[in-house]
Design an enzyme around this catalytic site. Structure first.
Site, mmCIF file in Angstrom:
data_model
loop_
_atom_site.group_PDB
_atom_site.id
_atom_site.type_symbol
_atom_site.label_atom_id
_atom_site.label_comp_id
_atom_site.label_asym_id
_atom_site.label_seq_id
_atom_site.Cartn_x
_atom_site.Cartn_y
_atom_site.Cartn_z
ATOM 1 N N PHE A 1 -16.141 -6.303 83.487
ATOM 2 C CA PHE A 1 -15.100 -5.266 83.566
ATOM 3 C C PHE A 1 -14.783 -4.577 82.236
ATOM 4 C CE2 PHE A 1 -14.180 -8.086 87.204
ATOM 5 C CZ PHE A 1 -14.302 -7.163 88.233
ATOM 6 N N TYR B 1 -21.870 -2.785 84.207
ATOM 7 C CA TYR B 1 -21.833 -1.325 84.339
ATOM 8 C C TYR B 1 -23.217 -0.778 83.993
ATOM 9 C CZ TYR B 1 -16.707 -1.826 84.038
ATOM 10 O OH TYR B 1 -15.390 -2.160 84.246
ATOM 11 N N ASP C 1 -22.261 -7.105 88.774
ATOM 12 C CA ASP C 1 -23.305 -6.898 87.771
ATOM 13 C C ASP C 1 -22.765 -5.923 86.729
ATOM 14 O OD1 ASP C 1 -23.508 -4.536 89.263
ATOM 15 O OD2 ASP C 1 -25.684 -4.466 89.137
#
Length: 217
Positions: free
Chosen positions: A76, A65, A63
């Site tokens: 990412f 940040y 999921d």
């Protein structure tokens, strides 16, 4: 709702399903009443940047940040001067160990533009509450994305880091497509199989073997 030309065609029926309509209502209410990431206009950024028939590689995250100025719709990836999260730092360490590339830019938009679908399983999250939007319907939607890519004749390389991503293997036909898997790049697990897995050179080797343009990492 418009993602991108081909994704709009591929997902048109999904958007009419009851679960997705309920999900849309839930998400709008969350954005109205709480601090939710990424920004509303960036929820589907991965689809907007990497259209269906342009996908060469899928890098699957969990999921978004959940800190301020981190998530922007690509798994990412973080933008601008935002501090590099630990998982991304480990990804770049492995990139350097694998190919000798020292990447400075934390924004992975250039990867997306080269055909890497940077997809999270869950596309929204409440501030400071990891996994807070799990089980609301996003997983059904993103599994459908994987299934639709699996239907393609052209091969797709699915990069599955960690147990959550690896559970998607059952959705992928290995007679047509490729899986590169390892432990997750998180500091909790990177030393248990992510470091040394050389995913970047493996991806480019497969692309080269299929006469496709390699990724400029």
């Amino acid at each position: 709702m418009y993602f991108n030309k081909k994704w709009d065609e591929v997902l048109i029926d999904e958007l009419k399903k009851e679960y997705f309509i309920k999900l849309g209502i839930f998400v709008k209410n969350e954005y109205k009443n709480k601090i939710i990431f990424p920004k509303y206009e960036n929820i589907f950024k991965a689809l907007k940047l990497t259209d269906y028939d342009k996908v060469k590689v899928v890098i699957l995250g969990q999921d978004p940040y959940h800190g301020i100025n981190e998530a922007h719709g690509l798994s990412f990836s973080v933008q601008g001067d935002t501090k590099r999260p630990p998982s991304l730092d480990n990804i770049f360490k492995e990139l350097y160990n694998d190919l000798g590339i020292k990447r400075e830019k934390n924004d992975l938009t250039d990867w997306a533009e080269q055909g890497i679908l940077l997809l999270n399983s869950v596309l929204t999250v409440e501030k400071d509450k990891a996994f807070s939007h799990q089980g609301k319907g996003w997983e059904i939607f993103t599994d459908t994305i994987i299934k639709k890519l699996n239907e393609r004749k052209e091969p797709v390389i699915f990069v599955l880091w960690g147990n959550s991503a690896r559970r998607k293997k059952e959705l992928i036909d290995l007679s047509k497509h490729y899986i590169i898997e390892s432990a997750h790049p998180s500091p909790l697990s990177a030393s248990r199989g992510f470091f040394g897995s050389k995913p970047f050179s493996k991806i480019n080797k497969i692309l080269k073997g299929n006469n496709q343009k390699e990724i400029e990492w």
